[in-house]
Design an enzyme around this catalytic site. Structure first.
Site, PDB file in Angstrom:
ATOM      1  N   LYS A   1       0.077  -6.883   7.577  1.00 28.30           N
ATOM      2  CA  LYS A   1       1.002  -6.219   8.519  1.00 28.30           C
ATOM      3  C   LYS A   1       0.189  -5.748   9.596  1.00 28.30           C
ATOM      4  O   LYS A   1      -0.823  -5.300   9.576  1.00 28.30           O
ATOM      5  CB  LYS A   1       1.965  -5.220   8.165  1.00 28.30           C
ATOM      6  CG  LYS A   1       1.384  -3.939   7.594  1.00 28.30           C
ATOM      7  CD  LYS A   1       2.371  -2.742   7.459  1.00 28.30           C
ATOM      8  CE  LYS A   1       1.818  -1.559   6.621  1.00 28.30           C
ATOM      9  NZ  LYS A   1       1.447  -0.438   7.827  1.00 28.30           N
TER      10      LYS A   1
ATOM     11  N   HIS B   1     -12.997  -5.681   0.044  1.00 28.62           N
ATOM     12  CA  HIS B   1     -13.369  -6.671   1.248  1.00 28.62           C
ATOM     13  C   HIS B   1     -14.844  -6.205   1.371  1.00 28.62           C
ATOM     14  O   HIS B   1     -15.573  -6.879   1.465  1.00 28.62           O
ATOM     15  CB  HIS B   1     -12.588  -6.413   2.616  1.00 28.62           C
ATOM     16  CG  HIS B   1     -11.684  -7.246   2.784  1.00 28.62           C
ATOM     17  ND1 HIS B   1     -10.403  -7.308   1.965  1.00 28.62           N
ATOM     18  CD2 HIS B   1     -11.650  -8.354   3.368  1.00 28.62           C
ATOM     19  CE1 HIS B   1      -9.796  -8.345   2.537  1.00 28.62           C
ATOM     20  NE2 HIS B   1     -10.282  -9.159   3.407  1.00 28.62           N
TER      21      HIS B   1
END
Lengths: 186, 280
Positions: A103, A38
């Protein structure tokens, strides 16, 4: 409960048909990206560099696999904690991604951006990496090979089991479900 | 003095790394089965069924239970009448981890410096907690610790007047703030007393106990029951999708402390409570 079948990459129409709490079986192409990937992608976006793959409509899976033993497509592959990606996510949504798999809870900024961009955040079951890996039919490193398990892996998945956490209408399944079972403060 | 070869320790550590990452201990599996029997939420039950199936797949196919095969915690009880020959303890542990994570196709999740962040490529170094104990044996537990649950762990220095209620508030706050991140149903390790670092290590050692086995110290056992009820009243549930079972167990380990202090450390352990032990 009804299970919705979807194919990635996703369209706006796919996303608008999903409500927090929906069970989804996702097939098609998805890309793994964790913290380090990222950071690099966002840096490339800021510099206007050519990205290693077109982000339009893509689903990113916050995950880093274990190495594939001989004869297997991939090792174990469950989701990592999504909130670490929150600082990058608004820019990734601006750049065109439509879905995220991870999650854990997202920040308010991310939830707002999910609504604005008509995107979706799914959870896969954390710690079920052996089970989830069986739904991966191919795996290829497409960027940042030097990052090892944090490299971007292009995955073909079949009936990958997910649950919608944040839909494009601003609902949050974690909040909804927790309040339903909470017995109040001690 | 009894002598044990370092190379033998290397092999045992290697095997323990692979076993811990692929075989969920039976007590954890039993706790998940019990949780399934009492969980009321549909989403929670689905998650528990997935976790039980996942453990079976991992064991049968020899692949890791979870892709996060952790930073390797190694607890060593070293007998005072035993001597390692042909290498040092720490070198042997790290060589075992290196071989285990490479040969076992486990994920290498360790960076050499917290800021520079270059992967060491072999999951070393391990974090080793060693105690000298009477006797001529070496007992080792290898416990890979995932990052998701470790990131949600916490230490706080309470004051004595805060007492058991203060401990309860802090533990529940830690679990509530963690939400779905540490992969519930969790096991909560609570270290009570000592100093700040002692409390943290106690909270780790608390996780080595058989899941749900009560403390043999009566006030700690009583506290464990109160904490478990309070944690499960949060409604977080399996995978944070809502439900009655947020924790499989709360384990408390305590130690004497200073008249001014009440240190409390909370280690959250994900449901993949992996460990493998051996003695020789």
């Amino acid at each position: 409960m009804e299970v919705k079948k979807l194919s990635a990459p996703l369209t706006e129409r796919d996303v608008c048909g999903l409500i927090a709490g929906d069970r989804v079986l996702l097939s098609g192409t998805i890309y793994t990206a964790r913290d380090a990937a990222h950071a690099r992608l966002v840096e490339m976006i800021r510099h206007g560099d050519k990205l290693p793959f077109d982000l339009t409509g893509q689903v990113l899976y916050y995950a880093g696999p274990t190495p594939a033993p001989p004869g297997r497509v991939i090792g174990s592959l469950g989701p990592t904690t999504s909130s670490r990606m929150d600082v990058y996510t608004v820019e990734m949504l601006n750049a065109g991604i439509k879905g995220m798999i991870g999650k854990g809870e997202r920040s308010t900024d991310v939830i707002d951006a999910i609504v604005r961009h008509r995107a979706v955040y799914f959870a896969a079951t954390g710690g079920a990496g052996a089970l989830l890996a069986k739904r991966v039919v191919s795996c290829e490193v497409v960027a940042f090979e030097d990052l090892g398990c944090e490299a971007i892996h292009k995955l073909e998945v079949v009936d990958f089991p997910l649950i919608v956490i944040n839909d494009c209408f601003g609902n949050d399944f974690y909040r909804q479900s927790r309040s339903r079972y909470s017995l109040g403060s001690p | 003095m009894r002598q044990i070869s370092a190379s033998e320790l290397v092999t045992r550590i290697k095997d323990a790394c692979i076993e811990a990452c692929t075989v969920l201990p039976q007590d954890v599996l039993n706790a998940l089965e019990n949780a399934l029997a009492r969980e009321e939420s549909d989403s929670g039950r689905d998650v528990l069924k997935q976790l039980i199936e996942n453990a079976h797949i991992a064991r049968e196919e020899g692949i890791p239970i979870c892709q996060d095969t952790g930073l390797t915690l190694v607890f060593v009880d070293m007998g005072e009448d035993v001597r390692l020959v042909g290498g040092s303890l720490y070198e042997a542990v790290n060589e075992g981890v290196r071989q285990g994570y490479t040969e076992g196709y486990l994920r290498k999740s360790v960076v050499s410096h917290p800021l520079a962040r270059t992967n060491t490529g072999d999951n070393t170094p391990a974090v080793v907690h060693c105690r000298l104990v009477p006797g001529d044996t070496i007992s080792v537990t290898v416990a890979p610790k995932g990052g998701g649950s470790e990131n949600m762990s916490s230490v706080r220095m309470l004051t004595p007047s805060e007492g058991a209620d203060g401990v309860l508030r802090f533990v529940v706050e830690t679990v509530r703030n963690a939400g779905s991140n540490p992969c519930p149903p969790i096991i909560v390790g609570v270290g009570l007393g000592g100093t700040m670092e002692m409390a943290a290590i106690l909270s780790k050692r608390a996780l080595l106990r058989e899941v749900g086995k009560a403390s043999c110290v009566p006030p700690d056992a009583e506290l464990e029951r109160r904490l478990l009820d309070a944690v499960n009243a949060t409604g977080i549930g399996p995978a944070g999708l809502g439900g009655r079972v947020t924790a499989l167990a709360v384990h408390v380990e305590s130690f004497p402390c200073h008249i001014a202090s009440l240190p409390v450390a909370v280690t959250l352990q994900c449901h993949a409570a992996r460990h493998a032990s051996f003695t020789f």
